[in-house]
Motif scaffolding. Structure first.
Motif, PDB file in Angstrom:
ATOM      1  N   GLY A   3       0.785  -1.223   0.000  1.00 23.41           N
ATOM      2  CA  GLY A   3       0.000   0.000   0.000  1.00 23.41           C
ATOM      3  C   GLY A   3       0.822   1.281   0.000  1.00 23.41           C
ATOM      4  N   ALA A   4       2.125   1.175  -0.143  1.00 28.24           N
ATOM      5  CA  ALA A   4       2.987   2.365  -0.153  1.00 28.24           C
ATOM      6  C   ALA A   4       2.851   3.104  -1.472  1.00 28.24           C
ATOM      7  CB  ALA A   4       4.440   1.966   0.080  1.00 28.24           C
ATOM      8  N   THR A   5       3.227   4.387  -1.469  1.00 27.33           N
ATOM      9  CA  THR A   5       3.170   5.210  -2.677  1.00 27.33           C
ATOM     10  C   THR A   5       4.526   5.860  -2.919  1.00 27.33           C
ATOM     11  OG1 THR A   5       0.832   5.709  -2.340  1.00 27.33           O
ATOM     12  CG2 THR A   5       2.057   7.201  -3.784  1.00 27.33           C
ATOM     13  N   VAL A   6       5.023   5.705  -4.126  1.00 24.51           N
ATOM     14  CA  VAL A   6       6.227   6.397  -4.575  1.00 24.51           C
ATOM     15  C   VAL A   6       5.768   7.368  -5.649  1.00 24.51           C
ATOM     16  CG1 VAL A   6       8.453   6.157  -5.737  1.00 24.51           C
ATOM     17  CG2 VAL A   6       7.744   4.461  -4.033  1.00 24.51           C
ATOM     18  N   GLY A   7       5.866   8.660  -5.361  1.00 22.55           N
ATOM     19  CA  GLY A   7       5.369   9.686  -6.270  1.00 22.55           C
ATOM     20  C   GLY A   7       6.170   9.788  -7.554  1.00 22.55           C
ATOM     21  N   LYS A  54       8.331   1.774   3.793  1.00 20.58           N
ATOM     22  CA  LYS A  54       7.512   0.927   4.668  1.00 20.58           C
ATOM     23  C   LYS A  54       6.065   0.843   4.193  1.00 20.58           C
ATOM     24  CE  LYS A  54      10.223   1.616   8.819  1.00 20.58           C
ATOM     25  NZ  LYS A  54      10.992   2.797   9.099  1.00 20.58           N
ATOM     26  N   ASP A  55       5.364  -0.196   4.664  1.00 24.95           N
ATOM     27  CA  ASP A  55       3.944  -0.377   4.347  1.00 24.95           C
ATOM     28  C   ASP A  55       3.180   0.913   4.594  1.00 24.95           C
ATOM     29  OD1 ASP A  55       4.670  -3.007   3.968  1.00 24.95           O
ATOM     30  OD2 ASP A  55       3.468  -3.822   5.602  1.00 24.95           O
ATOM     31  N   GLY A  56       2.392   1.347   3.607  1.00 23.98           N
ATOM     32  CA  GLY A  56       1.533   2.510   3.741  1.00 23.98           C
ATOM     33  C   GLY A  56       2.246   3.854   3.683  1.00 23.98           C
ATOM     34  N   GLU A  57       3.563   3.862   3.642  1.00 20.25           N
ATOM     35  CA  GLU A  57       4.332   5.107   3.634  1.00 20.25           C
ATOM     36  C   GLU A  57       4.297   5.754   2.243  1.00 20.25           C
ATOM     37  OE1 GLU A  57       8.189   5.333   5.984  1.00 20.25           O
ATOM     38  OE2 GLU A  57       8.942   5.404   3.929  1.00 20.25           O
ATOM     39  N   GLU A  58       4.539   7.054   2.209  1.00 20.90           N
ATOM     40  CA  GLU A  58       4.596   7.793   0.935  1.00 20.90           C
ATOM     41  C   GLU A  58       5.962   8.442   0.774  1.00 20.90           C
ATOM     42  OE1 GLU A  58       1.372  10.530   0.494  1.00 20.90           O
ATOM     43  OE2 GLU A  58      -0.140   8.981   0.758  1.00 20.90           O
ATOM     44  N   GLN A  59       6.497   8.387  -0.427  1.00 22.11           N
ATOM     45  CA  GLN A  59       7.747   9.054  -0.787  1.00 22.11           C
ATOM     46  C   GLN A  59       7.470   9.923  -1.999  1.00 22.11           C
ATOM     47  OE1 GLN A  59      11.054   8.834   0.376  1.00 22.11           O
ATOM     48  NE2 GLN A  59      10.354   7.691   2.141  1.00 22.11           N
ATOM     49  N   TRP A  60       7.716  11.212  -1.866  1.00 21.27           N
ATOM     50  CA  TRP A  60       7.506  12.139  -2.983  1.00 21.27           C
ATOM     51  C   TRP A  60       8.813  12.785  -3.312  1.00 21.27           C
ATOM     52  CZ3 TRP A  60       2.938  11.911  -5.424  1.00 21.27           C
ATOM     53  CH2 TRP A  60       1.881  11.294  -4.762  1.00 21.27           C
TER      54      TRP A  60
END
Length: 124
Positions: free
Chosen positions: A104-108, A118-124
């Motif tokens: 569920g993580a997001t890499v912008g 990590k799970d659910g974390e976002e990186q922009w």
């Protein structure tokens, strides 16, 4: 040889020998040993060998190095708003070798990731 599952779809892509495709691959380049699980989508991406895109993962408009794991439901990159345009390619996310993108993580679309997300974390 490359395995294509019964629900796999591949279009306008260069897929090397030794891949396992059960999801959707469009306008992409996959190196030997890349895996796209059922329910995963790879679009307009370069995916190096040994990388696994798990079920529900979305991998779009990015470059993913070798031996990366993109967990279930993770999102890496995004298609440009105006669609694909070689004259103005837009932002391209990059993921370094051996990185794990958590569930569920997001890499912008502008992110350059070189360590685990990590799970659910976002990186922009």
């Amino acid at each position: 040889s490359t395995y294509y599952g019964p629900d796999a779809r591949a279009a306008c892509s260069l897929i090397a020998d030794g891949c396992n495709i059960e999801g959707v691959v469009e306008n992409s380049i996959l190196f030997p040993g890349a895996v796209v699980e059922k329910g995963a989508t790879v679009e307009a991406a370069v995916v190096m060998g040994g990388t696994v895109s798990k079920a529900g993962a979305s991998v779009k408009h990015c470059i993913v190095a070798e031996n990366v794991t993109i967990e279930e439901g993770a999102t890496v990159g995004a298609m440009p708003e105006g669609g694909l345009n070689i004259a103005e390619p837009g932002d391209v996310a990059t993921v370094g070798s051996g990185v794990v993108i958590g569930k569920g993580a997001t890499v912008g679309p502008k992110a350059m990731v070189s360590s685990d997300v990590k799970d659910g974390e976002e990186q922009w």
